[in-house]
Design a protein around this motif. Sequence first.
Motif, PDB file in Angstrom:
ATOM      1  N   GLU A 105      14.740   3.730  -1.836  1.00 46.53           N
ATOM      2  CA  GLU A 105      14.703   3.809  -3.302  1.00 46.53           C
ATOM      3  C   GLU A 105      13.925   5.051  -3.760  1.00 46.53           C
ATOM      4  OE1 GLU A 105      14.737  -0.701  -2.404  1.00 46.53           O
ATOM      5  OE2 GLU A 105      14.105   1.168  -1.451  1.00 46.53           O
ATOM      6  N   ALA A 106      12.782   5.289  -3.086  1.00 46.77           N
ATOM      7  CA  ALA A 106      11.963   6.436  -3.481  1.00 46.77           C
ATOM      8  C   ALA A 106      12.702   7.752  -3.248  1.00 46.77           C
ATOM      9  CB  ALA A 106      10.649   6.421  -2.693  1.00 46.77           C
ATOM     10  N   ALA A 107      13.446   7.834  -2.148  1.00 43.20           N
ATOM     11  CA  ALA A 107      14.161   9.068  -1.832  1.00 43.20           C
ATOM     12  C   ALA A 107      15.230   9.383  -2.878  1.00 43.20           C
ATOM     13  CB  ALA A 107      14.795   8.955  -0.448  1.00 43.20           C
ATOM     14  N   ILE A 108      15.800   8.356  -3.493  1.00 43.12           N
ATOM     15  CA  ILE A 108      16.829   8.562  -4.517  1.00 43.12           C
ATOM     16  C   ILE A 108      16.204   8.828  -5.881  1.00 43.12           C
ATOM     17  CG2 ILE A 108      18.674   7.378  -5.797  1.00 43.12           C
ATOM     18  CD1 ILE A 108      19.316   5.908  -3.142  1.00 43.12           C
ATOM     19  N   LEU A 109      15.131   8.126  -6.211  1.00 45.54           N
ATOM     20  CA  LEU A 109      14.530   8.258  -7.539  1.00 45.54           C
ATOM     21  C   LEU A 109      13.674   9.511  -7.696  1.00 45.54           C
ATOM     22  CD1 LEU A 109      13.473   4.527  -8.022  1.00 45.54           C
ATOM     23  CD2 LEU A 109      15.193   5.742  -9.373  1.00 45.54           C
ATOM     24  N   ALA A 110      12.913   9.858  -6.646  1.00 42.83           N
ATOM     25  CA  ALA A 110      11.939  10.944  -6.778  1.00 42.83           C
ATOM     26  C   ALA A 110      12.544  12.278  -7.206  1.00 42.83           C
ATOM     27  CB  ALA A 110      11.168  11.100  -5.463  1.00 42.83           C
ATOM     28  N   PRO A 111      13.703  12.681  -6.696  1.00 45.53           N
ATOM     29  CA  PRO A 111      14.234  13.999  -7.102  1.00 45.53           C
ATOM     30  C   PRO A 111      14.639  14.092  -8.573  1.00 45.53           C
ATOM     31  CG  PRO A 111      15.195  13.298  -5.009  1.00 45.53           C
ATOM     32  CD  PRO A 111      14.490  12.113  -5.590  1.00 45.53           C
ATOM     33  N   VAL A 112      14.891  12.970  -9.242  1.00 45.65           N
ATOM     34  CA  VAL A 112      15.380  13.021 -10.626  1.00 45.65           C
ATOM     35  C   VAL A 112      14.379  12.447 -11.628  1.00 45.65           C
ATOM     36  CG1 VAL A 112      17.792  12.924  -9.925  1.00 45.65           C
ATOM     37  CG2 VAL A 112      16.578  10.805 -10.377  1.00 45.65           C
ATOM     38  N   ALA A 113      13.399  11.676 -11.174  1.00 46.02           N
ATOM     39  CA  ALA A 113      12.471  11.018 -12.093  1.00 46.02           C
ATOM     40  C   ALA A 113      11.498  12.011 -12.715  1.00 46.02           C
ATOM     41  CB  ALA A 113      11.703   9.922 -11.359  1.00 46.02           C
ATOM     42  N   PRO A 154       3.107  16.132  -6.639  1.00 48.88           N
ATOM     43  CA  PRO A 154       3.591  14.745  -6.631  1.00 48.88           C
ATOM     44  C   PRO A 154       3.874  14.229  -8.035  1.00 48.88           C
ATOM     45  CG  PRO A 154       1.734  14.997  -5.141  1.00 48.88           C
ATOM     46  CD  PRO A 154       1.833  16.283  -5.922  1.00 48.88           C
ATOM     47  N   LEU A 155       4.766  13.257  -8.098  1.00 50.95           N
ATOM     48  CA  LEU A 155       5.070  12.613  -9.370  1.00 50.95           C
ATOM     49  C   LEU A 155       3.847  11.842  -9.858  1.00 50.95           C
ATOM     50  CD1 LEU A 155       8.601  11.164  -8.548  1.00 50.95           C
ATOM     51  CD2 LEU A 155       8.109  12.955 -10.228  1.00 50.95           C
ATOM     52  N   THR A 156       3.654  11.820 -11.164  1.00 50.56           N
ATOM     53  CA  THR A 156       2.594  11.019 -11.765  1.00 50.56           C
ATOM     54  C   THR A 156       3.213  10.174 -12.869  1.00 50.56           C
ATOM     55  OG1 THR A 156       2.015  12.632 -13.480  1.00 50.56           O
ATOM     56  CG2 THR A 156       0.987  12.905 -11.296  1.00 50.56           C
ATOM     57  N   VAL A 157       2.372   9.523 -13.641  1.00 47.27           N
ATOM     58  CA  VAL A 157       2.866   8.736 -14.774  1.00 47.27           C
ATOM     59  C   VAL A 157       2.895   9.564 -16.052  1.00 47.27           C
ATOM     60  CG1 VAL A 157       2.114   6.537 -13.817  1.00 47.27           C
ATOM     61  CG2 VAL A 157       0.531   7.848 -15.240  1.00 47.27           C
ATOM     62  N   ALA A 158       2.574  10.837 -15.970  1.00 47.16           N
ATOM     63  CA  ALA A 158       2.283  11.608 -17.186  1.00 47.16           C
ATOM     64  C   ALA A 158       3.384  12.533 -17.668  1.00 47.16           C
ATOM     65  CB  ALA A 158       1.018  12.439 -16.955  1.00 47.16           C
ATOM     66  N   ALA A 159       4.562  12.551 -17.031  1.00 46.09           N
ATOM     67  CA  ALA A 159       5.558  13.549 -17.422  1.00 46.09           C
ATOM     68  C   ALA A 159       6.856  12.947 -17.951  1.00 46.09           C
ATOM     69  CB  ALA A 159       5.860  14.465 -16.243  1.00 46.09           C
ATOM     70  N   ALA A 160       6.839  11.658 -18.299  1.00 44.10           N
ATOM     71  CA  ALA A 160       8.045  11.045 -18.861  1.00 44.10           C
ATOM     72  C   ALA A 160       8.362  11.650 -20.225  1.00 44.10           C
ATOM     73  CB  ALA A 160       7.847   9.545 -18.978  1.00 44.10           C
ATOM     74  N   ALA A 164       0.829  -1.214   0.000  1.00 42.79           N
ATOM     75  CA  ALA A 164       0.000   0.000   0.000  1.00 42.79           C
ATOM     76  C   ALA A 164       0.861   1.260   0.000  1.00 42.79           C
ATOM     77  CB  ALA A 164      -0.928  -0.017   1.214  1.00 42.79           C
ATOM     78  N   LEU A 165       1.929   1.263   0.774  1.00 41.71           N
ATOM     79  CA  LEU A 165       2.820   2.428   0.826  1.00 41.71           C
ATOM     80  C   LEU A 165       3.515   2.677  -0.502  1.00 41.71           C
ATOM     81  CD1 LEU A 165       4.410   1.865   4.341  1.00 41.71           C
ATOM     82  CD2 LEU A 165       2.991   3.821   3.667  1.00 41.71           C
ATOM     83  N   GLY A 166       3.589   1.652  -1.342  1.00 42.88           N
ATOM     84  CA  GLY A 166       4.223   1.802  -2.649  1.00 42.88           C
ATOM     85  C   GLY A 166       3.588   2.916  -3.463  1.00 42.88           C
ATOM     86  N   ASP A 167       2.272   3.103  -3.337  1.00 42.48           N
ATOM     87  CA  ASP A 167       1.606   4.163  -4.086  1.00 42.48           C
ATOM     88  C   ASP A 167       2.062   5.542  -3.627  1.00 42.48           C
ATOM     89  OD1 ASP A 167       0.173   2.353  -5.599  1.00 42.48           O
ATOM     90  OD2 ASP A 167      -1.572   2.365  -4.284  1.00 42.48           O
ATOM     91  N   VAL A 168       2.306   5.685  -2.332  1.00 42.84           N
ATOM     92  CA  VAL A 168       2.772   6.969  -1.802  1.00 42.84           C
ATOM     93  C   VAL A 168       4.218   7.222  -2.216  1.00 42.84           C
ATOM     94  CG1 VAL A 168       3.181   8.298   0.314  1.00 42.84           C
ATOM     95  CG2 VAL A 168       1.159   6.825   0.130  1.00 42.84           C
ATOM     96  N   TRP A 169       5.065   6.204  -2.040  1.00 47.92           N
ATOM     97  CA  TRP A 169       6.471   6.347  -2.435  1.00 47.92           C
ATOM     98  C   TRP A 169       6.603   6.639  -3.931  1.00 47.92           C
ATOM     99  CZ3 TRP A 169       7.248   1.381   0.783  1.00 47.92           C
ATOM    100  CH2 TRP A 169       7.529   1.716   2.124  1.00 47.92           C
ATOM    101  N   ALA A 170       5.751   5.981  -4.748  1.00 48.38           N
ATOM    102  CA  ALA A 170       5.843   6.161  -6.201  1.00 48.38           C
ATOM    103  C   ALA A 170       5.549   7.597  -6.622  1.00 48.38           C
ATOM    104  CB  ALA A 170       4.895   5.200  -6.915  1.00 48.38           C
ATOM    105  N   MET A 171       4.830   8.337  -5.782  1.00 51.42           N
ATOM    106  CA  MET A 171       4.514   9.725  -6.124  1.00 51.42           C
ATOM    107  C   MET A 171       5.483  10.700  -5.453  1.00 51.42           C
ATOM    108  SD  MET A 171       0.382   9.609  -6.391  1.00 51.42           S
ATOM    109  CE  MET A 171       0.326  10.773  -7.754  1.00 51.42           C
ATOM    110  N   GLY A 172       6.550  10.135  -4.849  1.00 55.99           N
ATOM    111  CA  GLY A 172       7.553  10.987  -4.233  1.00 55.99           C
ATOM    112  C   GLY A 172       7.074  11.659  -2.969  1.00 55.99           C
ATOM    113  N   ALA A 173       6.023  11.117  -2.325  1.00 58.39           N
ATOM    114  CA  ALA A 173       5.438  11.733  -1.140  1.00 58.39           C
ATOM    115  C   ALA A 173       5.952  11.062   0.129  1.00 58.39           C
ATOM    116  CB  ALA A 173       3.914  11.660  -1.196  1.00 58.39           C
ATOM    117  N   GLN A 174       5.811  11.763   1.243  1.00 61.01           N
ATOM    118  CA  GLN A 174       6.189  11.240   2.544  1.00 61.01           C
ATOM    119  C   GLN A 174       4.954  10.622   3.203  1.00 61.01           C
ATOM    120  OE1 GLN A 174       8.957  10.827   4.542  1.00 61.01           O
ATOM    121  NE2 GLN A 174       7.480   9.855   5.919  1.00 61.01           N
TER     122      GLN A 174
END
Length: 743
Positions: free
Chosen positions: A596-604, A545-551, A470-480
């Motif tokens: 992993e989220a803390a490293i990926l979120a700032p650059v993704a 928050p990060l989404t799937v729409a800005a790649a 469940a927390l994966g959804d929060v981490w995937a959006m770069g949120a705390q």
Amino acid sequence: MLTTVPYTRDLVLVGGGHAHALVLKAWGMDPLPGARLTVINPGPTAPYTGMLPGYVAGHYGRDDLEIDLVRLCRHAGARLIFDKAVGFDRARREVALEGRGPLTYDVASIDVGITAQMDLPGFAEHGIGAKPLDTYAARWRDFLEQTAQGQVAPDVAVIGGGVAGCELAMAMTFALRAAGVAPRVTVIEAGPQISGVGDKARQRMLVAMDGLGIVVKTEATVVEICADKVLLSGQAPVAAMLCVGAAGAFAHSWIAHTDLPQRDGFIEIGADLGVVGDKALFAVGDCAVMPHAPRPKAGVFAVRAAPVLHHNLRAALSGGRRKTWKPQKNYLKLISMGGQTAMAEKFGVTLTGPFMWRWKDRIDRAFMDRVNDLPKMVVPKAMGEMATGVAEILAARPLCGGCGAKVGHGVLSGALQTVAQPSGEVVAGVGDDAAVLRQPGGGFQVISTDHLRSFIDDPELMTRIAAVHALGDVWAMGAQPQVGLASIVVPQMSAELQARTLSEITQVATEVLHAAGAQLVGGHTTMGPELTIGFTVTGTRESMPLTVAAAKAGDVLILTRPIGSGVLLAADMAGQADGRDVASALAIMAQAQDREAAILAPVAHAMTDVTGFGLAGHVKAICEASGTDADLWQDAIPIYAGARALSDAGVSSTLMPANHADAPIEGVQDALLYDPQTAGGLLAAVPEGQSTAVIESLGAKGCVGHVIGRLTEGAGHLRLKACCSKVGTGSELLEHANAPCSS
């Protein structure tokens, strides 16, 4: 109408020894209604000690002598907890565990065997006990490889001249010779002669060891174990780059610190195998001692005791009458002599030769067949009159647990078409990992909910994986992560077992959320046909928050976890998976991904977590939302151990066909790309120029990242290309992806 019997009593088996393995086999054939069975063991397998010398000599592989406890527990309907017992509170009827909270029992049995760890100066640093097998086997494999390469002198010392020590000495000598090495093996015995056998057998063993060049030192007292030798009192040192302890049987040290009745650290039991003075506890095998009927430490007694233990456990749970067990005074000893020859001894009669080895091999393999050859899961056939379409659904494979039980993306998308578009404080809604809300004081909040149908019978591990999922959804959006609400369905059971189960779930949920920086604030609990655990979670982020729409085209895709969990869980349900592969996957699935989220979120540019719709479905979600295509590199995609072979054999999750239809891939076909994942990895679209630094940063934090493909201009199409499996991650893989594959 009641379709399942509610649980009312907890039976806990501590240890995966021979007797418990046979109890599990029998329990699966005829379980006791109302009894919830739990097994505690450090790992997913348990060794059959009778085949250890043959394994060391090279006659058997590791699979040949390991009892698969995962499959056995699945057969028995038991939950398996990977942990070590470290104590007992008999007043509270609790087993203390090394890595988690105590486990409550109504009836328990202990079958933890013995250890060969010796209390000698230097042994802990430089020696290795013949038991437990895992530690010894790893050290032996390393030593054998090093000696074969000439890196280490082939000097071996075995402390203990009993049957076990002599068998291991001959087995190691044989294996070293087979590796082209001239070994120097010494058996060190404190007594006047090698022990455990009669005079005739002793002479034959001495002749056999002499023929192998093994030196036997008797009346030798060990003073100290050094890195390259064993120091003896009044005798010359013995050269030893490998020192193996096999001098007798030693009880596990934690037993001595309990109030269990014991003699020299071994648990005292009566004729019914019950712990003396305790009607709720049993003990069996080498960890137990029967003062009225002393017996050697040999696996044959545990095997013979198993039927009586099985009967008496059921009697203790149901108020029945117990049986007594009388160990035989004489038993057949079959002793390996290094090569494929063995010696048999009973009633003073001794026979030696290859035919004895074949006899021993047949007996050993017969035991392994008893515990490893389990009946296949049979799906009941639909009978009688029924509505159109029922038979087709029932004829399909059984419904999977975890994300394999999700509704397909196509069906779900159709159902959500009427959901209103975001407005007001709702910035983003349907279509991403979580809804995004604008906070009145500034910043953003994300909210998501998820639950998992049970795929293992351990509420603690299920809760840990469900919370991470469940927390994966929060981490995937770069949120705390902020707060969590639990949604729990427990099977029907007595009030006492309800309390035990909910206590386990709550403790673990609190632990996982707290570690992520969030708080468990409540939830809802009900009873139902099976265990189901879910969480509604929220998180906060100052920026959008990060989404799937800005790649962007040119981004590379980084994946943090293997795929294939759906295949493994489906195979596990059917009793087809290797227990070690299942245990390994579960351990990864239970790990948080905050680092992993803390490293990926700032650059993704975009990020999601790979869950029910499979890798292909989640890559497609990024592509469709971002206006790109994707090239995936097959050999770069990490896969859980065992999943490839199972997939190639036709094993798949119930959701896989729907995933395949929703996210077709051009080029090479690979069913694993459609495999639904539970607590799957984060999938991030990262600028190519920053990918190497990201991979290195993940590694520095003890995490893993895999560059699995690249985005290109397009409109949501996926292509799968084969890529050289020799190429790693980061810049090396990126460079290779731009050039023709020459392998």
